[in-house]
Design a protein around this motif. Structure first.
Motif, PDB file in Angstrom:
ATOM      1  N   ARG A  83       0.848  -1.189   0.000  1.00 13.58           N
ATOM      2  CA  ARG A  83       0.000   0.000   0.000  1.00 13.58           C
ATOM      3  C   ARG A  83       0.888   1.245   0.000  1.00 13.58           C
ATOM      4  N   LYS A  84       0.480   2.253  -0.733  1.00 15.86           N
ATOM      5  CA  LYS A  84       1.229   3.513  -0.818  1.00 15.86           C
ATOM      6  C   LYS A  84       1.155   4.242   0.525  1.00 15.86           C
ATOM      7  N   ARG A  85       2.281   4.342   1.193  1.00 14.56           N
ATOM      8  CA  ARG A  85       2.351   5.070   2.467  1.00 14.56           C
ATOM      9  C   ARG A  85       3.612   5.930   2.465  1.00 14.56           C
ATOM     10  N   TYR A  86       3.418   7.191   2.753  1.00 16.81           N
ATOM     11  CA  TYR A  86       4.553   8.106   2.782  1.00 16.81           C
ATOM     12  C   TYR A  86       4.502   8.974   4.022  1.00 16.81           C
ATOM     13  N   LEU A  87       5.680   9.365   4.452  1.00 12.00           N
ATOM     14  CA  LEU A  87       5.823  10.416   5.442  1.00 12.00           C
ATOM     15  C   LEU A  87       6.345  11.630   4.692  1.00 12.00           C
ATOM     16  N   PHE A  88       5.831  12.792   5.038  1.00 14.86           N
ATOM     17  CA  PHE A  88       6.211  14.017   4.338  1.00 14.86           C
ATOM     18  C   PHE A  88       6.968  14.941   5.274  1.00 14.86           C
ATOM     19  N   GLN A  89       7.852  15.724   4.687  1.00 14.22           N
ATOM     20  CA  GLN A  89       8.542  16.762   5.444  1.00 14.22           C
ATOM     21  C   GLN A  89       8.789  17.957   4.535  1.00 14.22           C
TER      22      GLN A  89
END
Length: 134
Positions: A83-89
């Protein structure tokens, strides 16, 4: 999944529909960074703003305001892994844009939407900084 490098356009969100929403998202990242929280997931931003934001986060990444890193920390199954999972900064360009906007808002003594003529001034100043020999 690696994203191809994009030309930074950290002020692009100011001249599109839902500009206010993009600003709210970026301000949430600035507030988080002030609390020494570097990465936010889509659910973190959604909880703060009480609104879904996946598409907006992707657009802010495309414009160079945010960086997306794969979020493998919460993978508990094969399905989670795929599944597409990202953390952003915030990127350096995104943070610089937010600082410039905040400085300009403080300088003109108004909070909220800037006059369109002001964006021309900002763009002109940024272009002069980016010009060779500056």
């Amino acid at each position: 999944m690696a994203f191809p490098p994009q030309e930074h356009q950290p002020f692009a969100h100011l001249s599109v529909p839902n500009a206010t929403f993009y600003r709210e998202i970026l301000r949430s990242f600035v507030r988080a960074k002030e609390r020494f929280i570097v990465h936010l997931g889509p659910e973190d931003v959604a909880a703060e703003l009480r609104r879904d934001n996946d598409d907006a986060l992707d657009k802010l990444r495309e414009w160079g305001n945010l960086r997306a890193d794969a979020d493998t920390g919460r993978v508990t199954s094969v399905e989670d892994f795929h599944r597409k999972r990202y953390l952003f900064q915030l990127t350096h360009a995104g943070q610089a844009a937010e600082q410039a906007i905040a400085f300009y808002e403080d300088a003109i003594g108004k909070r909220g939407a800037l006059q369109s003529v002001a964006w021309g001034d900002i763009a002109e100043q940024l272009q002069s900084l980016a010009a060779p020999g500056s």
